[in-house]
Design a protein around this motif. Sequence first.
Motif, short mmCIF file in Angstrom:
data_model
loop_
_atom_site.label_atom_id
_atom_site.label_comp_id
_atom_site.label_asym_id
_atom_site.label_seq_id
_atom_site.Cartn_x
_atom_site.Cartn_y
_atom_site.Cartn_z
N UNK A 152 0.82 -1.19 -0.07
CA UNK A 152 0.00 0.09 -0.02
C UNK A 152 0.91 1.35 -0.14
N UNK B 158 0.79 5.48 0.62
CA UNK B 158 -0.13 6.72 1.41
C UNK B 158 0.46 7.97 1.00
N UNK C 20 -4.97 7.18 -0.24
CA UNK C 20 -4.20 5.70 -0.10
C UNK C 20 -4.55 5.12 -1.49
N UNK D 230 -3.98 0.88 -3.24
CA UNK D 230 -3.53 -0.24 -3.06
C UNK D 230 -2.74 -0.83 -4.22
N UNK E 137 3.73 0.51 2.68
CA UNK E 137 3.48 -0.48 3.71
C UNK E 137 3.42 -1.69 2.91
N UNK F 237 -0.25 -6.71 4.97
CA UNK F 237 -0.31 -7.59 6.07
C UNK F 237 -0.99 -6.85 7.23
N UNK F 238 -1.58 -7.54 8.05
CA UNK F 238 -2.52 -6.70 9.13
C UNK F 238 -1.59 -5.88 10.07
N UNK G 205 1.85 -4.40 9.92
CA UNK G 205 3.30 -3.75 9.16
C UNK G 205 3.27 -2.40 9.55
N UNK G 206 4.70 -2.11 10.01
CA UNK G 206 4.96 -0.64 10.15
C UNK G 206 5.01 0.03 8.77
N UNK G 207 4.99 1.41 8.87
CA UNK G 207 5.17 2.29 7.64
C UNK G 207 6.40 2.66 7.43
N UNK H 144 8.33 5.85 5.71
CA UNK H 144 7.98 7.37 5.27
C UNK H 144 9.30 7.80 4.44
N UNK I 24 1.05 1.02 16.98
CA UNK I 24 2.30 1.39 16.63
C UNK I 24 2.79 2.57 17.15
N UNK J 205 5.71 5.63 16.76
CA UNK J 205 6.78 6.31 15.80
C UNK J 205 7.43 7.53 16.56
N UNK K 218 11.47 12.49 9.24
CA UNK K 218 10.35 11.97 8.74
C UNK K 218 10.05 10.95 10.19
N UNK L 147 -7.76 -3.28 6.97
CA UNK L 147 -6.97 -3.73 8.17
C UNK L 147 -5.51 -3.04 7.83
N UNK M 248 -3.58 3.06 9.37
CA UNK M 248 -3.27 3.25 10.60
C UNK M 248 -3.61 4.66 10.63
#
Lengths: 115, 115
Positions: free
Chosen positions: A33, A35, A50, A52, A95, A98-99, A101-103, A105, B33, B35, B42, B101, B104
Amino acid sequence: AQTVTQSQPEMSVQEAETVTLSCTYDTSENNYYLFWYKQPPSRQMILVIRQEAYKQQNATENRFSVNFQKAAKSFSLKISDSQLGDTAMYFCAFMKQGPIVDMRFGAGTRLTVKP
Amino acid sequence: AAGVIQSPRHLIKEKRETATLKCYPIPRHDTVYWYQQGPGQDPQFLISFYEKMQSDKGSIPDRFSAQQFSDYHSELNMSSLELGDSALYFCASSASTGTRDYEQYFGPGTRLTVT
């Protein structure tokens, strides 16, 4: 590892005009994904749009739209009819699918809309 | 709609002191999460929790610890504070089930200043 690159540290645009912010990313993942977040002077992180990766159609949200080029790993943000309230730092984020998962940047682009 | 709540919003501590940051996720969100966003930087992922278990770890110093409680709120504990810990700390939450899902939602952040 995934990396996100925003090559424009600062940009400016006249009110009511259109501006495009660039973002490229590097990943070996096929499903993920992307963003764009806006961070105004209040420092709140606001989700703008966003995308996909499995969708070919570019996402749009009112005056905001993206140009998603999966093969080129490019994800630019176009702001139409720029408004003074669009002045902010804009972060591109990646990202993996997965349910939980960190982003990751990018470094951000500071956009100033001039009256 | 309810948003992510973070407290305190501002915190001033001296070097070598301890700080505790709290995060209350959106109701029915089970993942949190953390950050860290330094000045002009960032956001960098620190750590995440799912169903009260640590799910992933990023660039979190050993001086920091975190946990998620039975009501899903989370606390970030920071000890032996250093000047370089001065930053904006964001908490974000997501729901592991549902059509989005992966999305965030960020809280307003806690601004920590270490003097």
